[in-house]
Design an enzyme around this catalytic site. Structure first.
Site, PDB file in Angstrom:
ATOM      1  CG  ASP A 118      34.356 -23.829  -4.919  1.00  0.00           C
ATOM      2  OD1 ASP A 118      34.372 -25.034  -5.279  1.00  0.00           O
ATOM      3  OD2 ASP A 118      35.307 -23.288  -4.346  1.00  0.00           O
TER       4      ASP A 118
ATOM      5  NE  ARG B 182      41.060 -19.533  -5.037  1.00  0.00           N
ATOM      6  CZ  ARG B 182      40.034 -18.842  -5.489  1.00  0.00           C
ATOM      7  NH1 ARG B 182      40.157 -18.170  -6.621  1.00  0.00           N
ATOM      8  NH2 ARG B 182      38.887 -18.829  -4.843  1.00  0.00           N
TER       9      ARG B 182
ATOM     10  CB  THR C  56      48.799 -16.013  -1.902  1.00  0.00           C
ATOM     11  OG1 THR C  56      48.642 -17.433  -2.090  1.00  0.00           O
ATOM     12  CG2 THR C  56      49.495 -15.755  -0.576  1.00  0.00           C
TER      13      THR C  56
ATOM     14  CG  ASP D 172      32.447 -25.671  -2.188  1.00  0.00           C
ATOM     15  OD1 ASP D 172      33.123 -26.606  -1.741  1.00  0.00           O
ATOM     16  OD2 ASP D 172      32.611 -24.484  -1.835  1.00  0.00           O
TER      17      ASP D 172
END
Length: 209
Positions: free
Chosen positions: A200, A104, A108, A203
């Protein structure tokens, strides 16, 4: 319009609650994700066709059931989708595994493709596409498009947690792809993270920041 299957079995919800806790470490997070993926796999494969076969038990001959010749492929979206592969392979050890690499763009929030390696006969397989988080839906939509360009016409998207924004985007872009999730959370925050979510997933799986 595709169907959204919310797999809210009590064992899945219990394990997901532990995964959400910020104090849960990577080892336990990975193990729980594997366990949930195995449990979700039962529902994702629930409607596989069966054939009758003749076998002999230690007692007598009988007509039994086996999955018909349908071939399966598991395709994780790198990197977090890797955390769901082992559970599915425990359930379907003969499935082949492909990989799609997307990340990602932090500005944006759009997905960028960097890798795609799939089984040669991917177009003849039922594909289970995995990614723990269905947030904006951008990565999932792009991955599905990549699969379709390679001839795949039987695709199921399996995620751990989704939000309405991501679910709606997949349904609008790919109305022929059913979505399987363990929970539908509330919304995305300004950084396109799922709320309440679990952080996340990549992670937390791999212990990175």
């Amino acid at each position: 319009m595709s169907t959204v299957h919310v797999i809210d079995h009590p064992m899945i919800q219990h394990k997901l609650s532990i995964m959400r806790m910020k104090q849960t470490g990577s080892k336990d997070f990975r193990q729980l994700l594997t366990e949930i993926s195995l449990l979700m796999g039962y529902e994702v494969t629930r409607d596989l066709a069966l054939d009758d076969i003749k076998i002999e038990t230690p007692i007598c001959p009988m007509t039994a059931k086996q999955i018909s010749g349908r071939k399966l492929a598991i395709v994780p979206i790198l990197r977090a989708g890797l955390g769901m592969v082992d559970g599915l392979l425990t359930l379907v050890p003969v499935a082949k595994v492909g990989h799609i690499g997307l990340y990602r763009n932090e500005e944006t929030h759009e997905p960028v493709e960097y890798y795609c390696k799939l089984p040669e006969d991917i177009d003849n397989r039922l594909v289970i596409l995995t990614d723990p988080m269905l947030a904006t839906g951008g990565s999932a939509c792009d991955a599905i498009t990549m699969l379709k360009k390679r001839g795949c016409n039987q695709i199921r998207l399996m995620c751990l947690v989704g939000v309405p924004e991501g679910i709606n985007k997949v349904q609008q872009t790919h109305p022929d792809v059913d979505i399987y999730v363990a929970a539908v959370d509330d919304h995305l925050n300004e950084n396109a993270y799922i709320v309440p979510g679990l952080g996340d997933a990549g992670d937390r799986i791999f212990g990175t920041k």
